[in-house]
Write a protein that holds these residues in place. Structure first.
Motif, PDB file in Angstrom:
ATOM      1  N   GLU A  29      33.978  99.400  42.119  1.00 20.96           N
ATOM      2  CA  GLU A  29      34.380 100.105  43.386  1.00 20.96           C
ATOM      3  C   GLU A  29      33.885  99.103  44.738  1.00 20.96           C
ATOM      4  OE1 GLU A  29      34.956 104.364  42.074  1.00 20.96           O
ATOM      5  OE2 GLU A  29      33.035 103.859  42.512  1.00 20.96           O
ATOM      6  N   ALA A  30      32.537  98.448  44.461  1.00 25.22           N
ATOM      7  CA  ALA A  30      32.034  97.422  45.577  1.00 25.22           C
ATOM      8  C   ALA A  30      31.194  96.506  44.924  1.00 25.22           C
ATOM      9  CB  ALA A  30      31.373  98.382  46.494  1.00 25.22           C
ATOM     10  N   SER A  31      31.293  95.306  45.333  1.00 23.31           N
ATOM     11  CA  SER A  31      30.222  94.556  44.929  1.00 23.31           C
ATOM     12  C   SER A  31      29.615  93.665  46.125  1.00 23.31           C
ATOM     13  CB  SER A  31      30.936  93.788  43.700  1.00 23.31           C
ATOM     14  OG  SER A  31      31.913  92.802  44.384  1.00 23.31           O
ATOM     15  N   GLY A  32      28.386  93.117  45.836  1.00 26.46           N
ATOM     16  CA  GLY A  32      27.839  92.405  46.664  1.00 26.46           C
ATOM     17  C   GLY A  32      26.601  91.821  46.603  1.00 26.46           C
ATOM     18  N   ARG A  33      26.263  91.094  47.684  1.00 25.07           N
ATOM     19  CA  ARG A  33      24.776  90.626  47.411  1.00 25.07           C
ATOM     20  C   ARG A  33      23.790  91.569  47.824  1.00 25.07           C
ATOM     21  NH1 ARG A  33      23.292  85.853  45.999  1.00 25.07           N
ATOM     22  NH2 ARG A  33      25.342  84.970  46.513  1.00 25.07           N
ATOM     23  N   VAL A  34      22.576  91.691  47.250  1.00 27.75           N
ATOM     24  CA  VAL A  34      21.442  92.541  47.742  1.00 27.75           C
ATOM     25  C   VAL A  34      20.686  91.747  49.142  1.00 27.75           C
ATOM     26  CG1 VAL A  34      19.423  93.577  47.261  1.00 27.75           C
ATOM     27  CG2 VAL A  34      21.357  93.903  45.733  1.00 27.75           C
ATOM     28  N   VAL A  35      20.486  92.144  50.287  1.00 28.14           N
ATOM     29  CA  VAL A  35      20.010  91.474  51.342  1.00 28.14           C
ATOM     30  C   VAL A  35      18.854  92.152  51.669  1.00 28.14           C
ATOM     31  CG1 VAL A  35      22.196  90.493  51.916  1.00 28.14           C
ATOM     32  CG2 VAL A  35      21.399  92.645  53.013  1.00 28.14           C
ATOM     33  N   LEU A  36      18.554  93.243  51.282  1.00 29.13           N
ATOM     34  CA  LEU A  36      17.112  94.028  51.619  1.00 29.13           C
ATOM     35  C   LEU A  36      16.966  95.144  50.861  1.00 29.13           C
ATOM     36  CD1 LEU A  36      15.058  94.601  53.884  1.00 29.13           C
ATOM     37  CD2 LEU A  36      16.545  96.317  54.764  1.00 29.13           C
ATOM     38  N   ASN A  94      20.678  88.720  44.564  1.00 30.42           N
ATOM     39  CA  ASN A  94      21.646  88.722  43.606  1.00 30.42           C
ATOM     40  C   ASN A  94      22.867  89.542  43.829  1.00 30.42           C
ATOM     41  OD1 ASN A  94      19.839  87.138  41.618  1.00 30.42           O
ATOM     42  ND2 ASN A  94      18.557  88.830  41.605  1.00 30.42           N
ATOM     43  N   ILE A  95      23.882  89.299  43.031  1.00 32.39           N
ATOM     44  CA  ILE A  95      25.043  89.964  43.307  1.00 32.39           C
ATOM     45  C   ILE A  95      25.221  91.293  42.314  1.00 32.39           C
ATOM     46  CG2 ILE A  95      27.558  89.936  42.901  1.00 32.39           C
ATOM     47  CD1 ILE A  95      26.708  88.136  44.904  1.00 32.39           C
ATOM     48  N   VAL A  96      25.583  92.367  42.798  1.00 33.99           N
ATOM     49  CA  VAL A  96      25.540  93.465  42.214  1.00 33.99           C
ATOM     50  C   VAL A  96      27.127  94.274  42.188  1.00 33.99           C
ATOM     51  CG1 VAL A  96      23.173  94.242  42.501  1.00 33.99           C
ATOM     52  CG2 VAL A  96      24.854  95.013  44.098  1.00 33.99           C
ATOM     53  N   THR A  97      27.150  94.800  41.378  1.00 36.56           N
ATOM     54  CA  THR A  97      28.545  95.899  41.385  1.00 36.56           C
ATOM     55  C   THR A  97      28.003  97.275  41.178  1.00 36.56           C
ATOM     56  OG1 THR A  97      29.816  94.258  39.876  1.00 36.56           O
ATOM     57  CG2 THR A  97      30.488  96.417  39.908  1.00 36.56           C
ATOM     58  N   LEU A  98      28.928  97.959  42.163  1.00 39.78           N
ATOM     59  CA  LEU A  98      28.495  99.472  42.358  1.00 39.78           C
ATOM     60  C   LEU A  98      29.547 100.336  41.934  1.00 39.78           C
ATOM     61  CD1 LEU A  98      26.988  98.598  45.979  1.00 39.78           C
ATOM     62  CD2 LEU A  98      25.756  98.917  43.985  1.00 39.78           C
ATOM     63  N   ASP A  99      29.035 101.417  41.147  1.00 42.58           N
ATOM     64  CA  ASP A  99      30.170 102.595  40.776  1.00 42.58           C
ATOM     65  C   ASP A  99      29.568 103.570  42.022  1.00 42.58           C
ATOM     66  OD1 ASP A  99      31.709 104.629  39.829  1.00 42.58           O
ATOM     67  OD2 ASP A  99      30.595 104.618  38.247  1.00 42.58           O
ATOM     68  N   ILE A 100      30.489 103.549  43.076  1.00 48.40           N
ATOM     69  CA  ILE A 100      30.113 104.600  44.213  1.00 48.40           C
ATOM     70  C   ILE A 100      30.631 105.933  43.982  1.00 48.40           C
ATOM     71  CG2 ILE A 100      30.575 104.880  46.571  1.00 48.40           C
ATOM     72  CD1 ILE A 100      30.672 101.846  47.102  1.00 48.40           C
ATOM     73  N   ASP A 101      29.773 106.952  44.282  1.00 46.72           N
ATOM     74  CA  ASP A 101      30.298 108.450  44.082  1.00 46.72           C
ATOM     75  C   ASP A 101      31.439 108.838  44.499  1.00 46.72           C
ATOM     76  OD1 ASP A 101      29.929 111.057  43.602  1.00 46.72           O
ATOM     77  OD2 ASP A 101      29.009 111.314  45.645  1.00 46.72           O
ATOM     78  N   ASP A 102      32.323 109.357  43.762  1.00 46.77           N
ATOM     79  CA  ASP A 102      33.650 109.778  43.978  1.00 46.77           C
ATOM     80  C   ASP A 102      33.732 111.023  44.858  1.00 46.77           C
ATOM     81  OD1 ASP A 102      34.781 107.203  43.357  1.00 46.77           O
ATOM     82  OD2 ASP A 102      35.288 108.074  41.354  1.00 46.77           O
TER      83      ASP A 102
END
Length: 189
Positions: A29-36, A94-102
């Protein structure tokens, strides 16, 4: 001599594989790089890909259904530093993939509630709990059941070793029945 697979079994096998992939794969549902990393269970992600709910370039994530020791305020403790350091060591840059609450998406502080997956598919929520840096806390205000995301693996379903929570689920019952149908010896000659 091996009997050829009958079309019905082939179709059921494809359906089973499809549902196992849906039930167990790391969602995207979303992915990106952790920055903080702000503490053990909260961090910021610079979004690379996302579904239509996210409008920001960087979002704050609160890991679903767990509680890490506090780093700030009157409940701050040394364990809060350890939890933050653990999260930092695994997620920062690092790159992570997120399962965001629906159900709600965000909590009352505007943080996106999610189960987080590493690039290799490992569930970071589970890793944080298993490492002793957080405890399960089922908030029940989201789609997630921590006892399911923590304990169930695809191989457990195939081997029939699911937890009681999973065996009560209609999807898991359906998958078990479908698997039984596929594995049942054919009576056709």
């Amino acid at each position: 001599m091996d009997q050829p697979m009958i079309p019905g079994k082939a179709f059921c096998t494809l359906i089973l594989l499809f549902f196992i992939a849906i039930a167990s794969g790391a969602p995207d549902e979303a992915s990106g790089r952790v920055v903080l990393v702000t503490d053990g269970d909260t961090f910021d992600v610079e979004i690379i890909e996302h579904d239509g709910r996210i409008q920001e370039d960087t979002i704050r994530i609160r890991l679903a259904d767990l509680d890490a020791p506090e780093l700030y305020g009157e409940r701050a403790c040394k364990e809060g530093e350890w939890a933050r350091d653990y999260t930092y060591s695994w997620l920062m840059d690092n790159i992570v993939t997120l399962d965001i609450d629906d159900v709600n998406g965000q909590d009352e502080y505007g943080r996106w509630i999610a189960v987080c997956y590493l690039e290799d598919g490992r569930n970071f929520n589970k890793m944080l709990v298993d490492s002793g840096n957080a405890t399960i806390k089922d908030f029940r205000s989201n789609e997630f059941d921590p006892y399911v995301w923590r304990d169930i693996k695809v191989e457990d379903v195939v081997l029939g070793k699911t937890s009681e929570e999973a065996s009560d689920s209609s999807l898991w019952r359906f998958l078990a029945e479908l698997l039984e149908l596929i594995l049942r010896p054919s009576t056709a000659s």
